[in-house]
Each structure stands twice: as C-alpha cells, then as structure tokens.
Scaffold this active site. Structure first.
Site, PDB file in Angstrom:
ATOM      1  N   ILE A  68      48.621  47.586  34.544  1.00 36.68           N
ATOM      2  CA  ILE A  68      49.198  48.799  35.538  1.00 36.68           C
ATOM      3  C   ILE A  68      50.097  48.858  35.789  1.00 36.68           C
ATOM      4  O   ILE A  68      50.525  50.493  36.288  1.00 36.68           O
ATOM      5  CB  ILE A  68      49.223  47.404  37.189  1.00 36.68           C
ATOM      6  CG1 ILE A  68      47.424  47.598  36.922  1.00 36.68           C
ATOM      7  CG2 ILE A  68      49.257  48.713  38.050  1.00 36.68           C
ATOM      8  CD1 ILE A  68      45.993  47.681  37.029  1.00 36.68           C
ATOM      9  N   GLY A 101      46.504  41.149  42.519  1.00 32.89           N
ATOM     10  CA  GLY A 101      46.229  39.818  42.282  1.00 32.89           C
ATOM     11  C   GLY A 101      47.268  38.624  42.971  1.00 32.89           C
ATOM     12  O   GLY A 101      46.946  37.430  42.884  1.00 32.89           O
ATOM     13  N   CYS A 150      41.606  46.146  42.983  1.00 27.28           N
ATOM     14  CA  CYS A 150      41.225  46.995  42.094  1.00 27.28           C
ATOM     15  C   CYS A 150      39.181  47.360  42.576  1.00 27.28           C
ATOM     16  O   CYS A 150      38.986  48.372  43.124  1.00 27.28           O
ATOM     17  CB  CYS A 150      40.864  47.636  40.713  1.00 27.28           C
ATOM     18  SG  CYS A 150      40.254  46.201  40.118  1.00 27.28           S
ATOM     19  N   ASN A 151      39.049  46.194  42.962  1.00 28.92           N
ATOM     20  CA  ASN A 151      37.588  45.965  43.724  1.00 28.92           C
ATOM     21  C   ASN A 151      37.731  46.581  45.720  1.00 28.92           C
ATOM     22  O   ASN A 151      36.769  47.187  45.533  1.00 28.92           O
ATOM     23  CB  ASN A 151      37.054  44.605  43.288  1.00 28.92           C
ATOM     24  CG  ASN A 151      35.708  44.550  41.513  1.00 28.92           C
ATOM     25  OD1 ASN A 151      35.168  45.379  41.881  1.00 28.92           O
ATOM     26  ND2 ASN A 151      36.611  43.789  41.481  1.00 28.92           N
ATOM     27  N   HIS A 153      35.425  38.020  47.783  1.00 24.90           N
ATOM     28  CA  HIS A 153      36.269  39.780  48.074  1.00 24.90           C
ATOM     29  C   HIS A 153      35.831  40.497  49.245  1.00 24.90           C
ATOM     30  O   HIS A 153      37.421  41.247  49.364  1.00 24.90           O
ATOM     31  CB  HIS A 153      35.441  40.384  46.523  1.00 24.90           C
ATOM     32  CG  HIS A 153      35.294  39.522  45.134  1.00 24.90           C
ATOM     33  ND1 HIS A 153      34.697  39.216  44.681  1.00 24.90           N
ATOM     34  CD2 HIS A 153      36.261  40.488  44.325  1.00 24.90           C
ATOM     35  CE1 HIS A 153      34.730  38.314  43.511  1.00 24.90           C
ATOM     36  NE2 HIS A 153      36.264  39.551  42.718  1.00 24.90           N
ATOM     37  N   GLY A 154      35.063  39.183  50.001  1.00 23.43           N
ATOM     38  CA  GLY A 154      34.290  40.278  51.560  1.00 23.43           C
ATOM     39  C   GLY A 154      35.802  39.828  51.964  1.00 23.43           C
ATOM     40  O   GLY A 154      36.160  40.580  52.253  1.00 23.43           O
ATOM     41  N   HIS A 201      34.013  47.594  36.367  1.00 27.28           N
ATOM     42  CA  HIS A 201      32.918  47.044  36.738  1.00 27.28           C
ATOM     43  C   HIS A 201      31.777  48.885  37.841  1.00 27.28           C
ATOM     44  O   HIS A 201      32.146  49.158  37.392  1.00 27.28           O
ATOM     45  CB  HIS A 201      33.677  46.751  38.286  1.00 27.28           C
ATOM     46  CG  HIS A 201      35.459  46.148  38.294  1.00 27.28           C
ATOM     47  ND1 HIS A 201      34.601  44.364  37.214  1.00 27.28           N
ATOM     48  CD2 HIS A 201      36.645  46.123  38.612  1.00 27.28           C
ATOM     49  CE1 HIS A 201      35.989  44.868  37.414  1.00 27.28           C
ATOM     50  NE2 HIS A 201      37.204  45.001  38.079  1.00 27.28           N
ATOM     51  N   GLN A 234      38.584  49.119  36.719  1.00 23.92           N
ATOM     52  CA  GLN A 234      39.410  48.417  36.973  1.00 23.92           C
ATOM     53  C   GLN A 234      40.968  48.840  36.656  1.00 23.92           C
ATOM     54  O   GLN A 234      41.598  48.369  37.295  1.00 23.92           O
ATOM     55  CB  GLN A 234      38.979  47.294  36.693  1.00 23.92           C
ATOM     56  CG  GLN A 234      39.317  47.079  35.375  1.00 23.92           C
ATOM     57  CD  GLN A 234      38.929  47.729  33.662  1.00 23.92           C
ATOM     58  OE1 GLN A 234      37.387  48.232  33.904  1.00 23.92           O
ATOM     59  NE2 GLN A 234      38.856  47.032  32.540  1.00 23.92           N
TER      60      GLN A 234
END
Ligand code: NAD
Length: 356
Positions: free
Chosen positions: A12, A110, A140-141, A194-195, A220, A301
């Site tokens: 990144i 992260g 990313c997600n 993730h939610g 992904h 990602q």
C-alpha cells in the site's frame, strides 16, 4: 503544498507515495522503511528521501548503498501529515509517535476502527474527515462495498445488504500465505467482521457478510444481494453504477470472465503495477427480482484504497469539496475506465495533462 510522509513502504505504501506525488497540491517528503529490500531501491529511484523506520537498522541501508535522510522521528516532525502503511497493528503502536509531534496521520484498514477519529471512504463520508487529525481509510473490501452501497442508498434507499466475500489468500508477493489448495470458510463464524466494518461508514445500515479464502492472489470477488427501498430495474441500477467513476461496469462481449482477465486488461492498458483502482462489476451479473438486487464485483485489494488515501488528505486539510477532490485524484491517476477499454489510462492522462 501539503508535505506528506509515508511510514511503511510495502504494497500500500509504495502506491500511496506514487499517487500523492502525482497530485499538484501535495508532495512526498520522505518514506520510512524497516529494511533495504527491492522496494527501498525503487523508492530511491523515484526520488523519495529514505528514512530508517527502526533507527538501529540504518547501517543496513548504508551497506546496501542507500543514503538515509534520517530517522522516522525526523520524518514525522517535518511532515504535515503521515500516511501510515505499516502492517496491521503496527499503525496503532505508531499513533503515539504522531501525537508527540502533533502530526496528523492516516491509518489503513488493517487497524481497528478506534485507532482514528473517523473511518473514511471518499464517496460515502468525505466530509466526516474534514479537519480530523486521525483518519482510517477502510479496508479494500469495505471500500469496495461502500462504493456500491453509497449510490444505491442515495437513489433507492437500502433495507439490507448481504454479501459473500471470496477473498484472495494473499497478495502476489506474500508467498507464505495460503491456502495453497483448499477453500476456507474464513472467518468460519458468520456473519463475519466485514459487516461491522462497513457500519463504521454507514452506521444505520443493515448488513450481514460471510467470508471465504481461496488460493488466489489477484483480486477479491464479492457476491452481493441488496434489498432496496424501491422496486427497480436492472437497467436503472446499471446506469446508476456506470455513472460512478470508481466503478467499472464490465461490458458484455469483452470476454472478461474473471479476475485474471481483468488484471490482463489493466496491464495491457499500461496501468502502473497493473492496478485496478475501480470496483469491477460484471454488467451481466446485475439482476433484479422485485426489490432484491444481485451482482458480482471484483476488487483489486492492492489498489482500490489508493485514491481514497489521497482524498482523505484533502478532506483533513479542508482543501477541496468532495467532488473536486475525487475528480482531481482520478484524473491525475487515470482512474475511470471508459467505453473503450484499451489504453484507457493513457487516454485519461492525455486528456487532462494541461489541467494542472
Ligand atoms: P506490507 O507488508 O506489504 O507493507 C508494510 C510495510 O511496512 C513493509 O514494507 C514492512 O517492512 C513495513 N514495516 C513493518 N514494520 C514497520 C514499522 N514498525 N515501521 C515502518 N514500516 C514498517 O503491508 P500492506 O499490504 O501494504 O498493508 C499495510 C496496511 O494496509 C495494513 O493495515 C493492511 O491491512 C492495509 N491494507 C492492505 C491491503 C492489501 O491487500 N495489501 C489492502 C487494503 C489495506
């Protein structure tokens, strides 16, 4: 001119440095690294002053023929802002260093959300980062999900999102990651974390996510089901997503049937590092059943969060409004894939070359 330091120059960090350097209103004054690996040599070649992230390791850089401009402490003191791109968990430890020097900082996805005052996605909550000292650009997600949810929410209202995230096992250089030959429900516990991360951007959103990990490094892939507030048509949703510069609706007929061909497309078009900053939504997958929308999207990602870091800097320094910042970021990088997918990044750059 905002003077930016990058702490942690890996997957990144190196992309953030190049993206910042491409902007007319900010510049890189240095990058901090722990070791003089190939990326350190690339940084030097690009003209970024090198700072030792771990002072005792500074001699290793000298031995490798890399001139060290100073220690990370000096970079933090000199910079208007630090973009922390260290591995997950290290950013949190670094916050004290930034606070000591009263230097604002951006953290990456992260880190846990409480590392910063604000979790950020430019399309969804640009203004929340205005004048903030510490901001976290979400993962990313979460970035990929937020970019789709924001226009859907604005246009139709969103009752509930259900997303299955088929995640790459590791980045191309992460040869110690896996699985090598398996398909892992990961995390096994559902719904996944993730939610809740998406809810740091949309606090009132109803969202459940499930995660898997597969033996892939490229991208992904998300399978999305969104229950909308209104009955819609697939064509209407498609048009809505096509209007988003950071979403590429893959046209039928190009033969792009997976992440591999998407990466080929980016490389063929001359994208730096083969990056795909946009969500890649398969147009054919956009299906509607009453208020239920379905689609597949691929997320690169390594690069989708990069334009977001640039916009976060502008928001934190109150330099531009959301639209101006996002447009400026996009045209300087070449974000946005037009109808003609060949050579799109050169096209975008040439078109706007005289602009700034
Ligand atoms: P990376 O391992 O590729 O790069 C991290 C760099 O930081 C490495 O060069 C490492 O040597 C260096 N480093 C380690 N300890 C350090 C320290 N104490 N001080 C300074 N530098 C140090 O990691 P990455 O993939 O670039 O991830 C960085 C952050 O971005 C993480 O929070 C990650 O979750 C997030 N992120 C990663 C991805 C991805 O797919 N790679 C996507 C979105 C967000």
């Amino acid at each position: 001119m905002i003077r930016v330091g990058v702490n942690g120059y890996g997957t990144i960090g190196k992309r953030v440095a190049d993206a910042v350097e491409a902007q007319p209103d900010m510049e890189i004054i240095g990058v901090a690294k722990t070791q003089p690996n190939f990326e350190a040599h690339t940084a030097v070649k690009r003209g970024y002053p090198m700072y030792a992230a771990i002072p005792e390791r500074a001699p290793l850089f000298a031995e490798a023929g890399i001139e060290v401009a100073g220690e990370v402490d000096e970079l933090v003191a000199e910079a208007d802002i630090i973009v922390d791109c260290t591995p997950s968990g290290i950013g949190e430890q670094n916050r004290e260093l930034y606070e000591t020097h009263h230097t604002p900082a951006i953290f990456q996805g992260g880190e846990s959300a409480d590392v910063a005052d604000v979790s950020f996605n430019a399309r969804s909550n640009f203004d929340a980062a205005r004048d903030a000292d510490y901001v976290r650009v979400v993962s990313c997600n979460t970035t990929g999900l937020s970019r789709v949810i924001a226009p859907l929410e604005e246009e139709y209202g969103v009752e509930k999102v259900r997303a299955t995230l088929v995640r790459r096992g590791g980045d191309p250089g992460q040869n110690s990651r896996g699985p090598i030959n398996d398909i892992l429900p990961n995390p096994i516990k559902v719904p996944s974390h993730h939610g809740p991360d998406v809810k740091t951007i949309f606090p009132d959103l109803e969202i459940d996510t499930l995660g898997l990990k597969v033996p892939a490094t490229l991208m992904h892939v998300h399978a999305l089901n969104v229950t909308l507030g209104d009955d819609v048509t697939g064509a209407h949703v498609r048009q809505l997503l096509e209007e988003e510069d950071r979403i590429y609706v893959i046209p039928e007929g190009l033969g792009i049937d997976g992440a591999g061909k998407l990466k080929d497309l980016a490389l063929d078009a001359g994208r730096p590092r083969g990056d795909l900053w946009e969500n890649c939504v398969w147009g054919e997958s956009i299906g509607v059943n009453g208020r239920d929308l379905y689609l597949f999207q691929a997320i690169h990602q390594e690069s989708d969060v990069i334009p977001e870091n640039v916009d976060a800097i502008r928001a934190m320094f109150d330099l531009e409004d959301k639209e101006t910042s996002m447009q400026r970021t996009d045209r300087q990088l070449g974000v946005g894939i037009s109808g003609d997918p060949s050579g799109f990044s050169e096209q975008a750059r040439a078109e706007f070359a005289d602009d700034d």
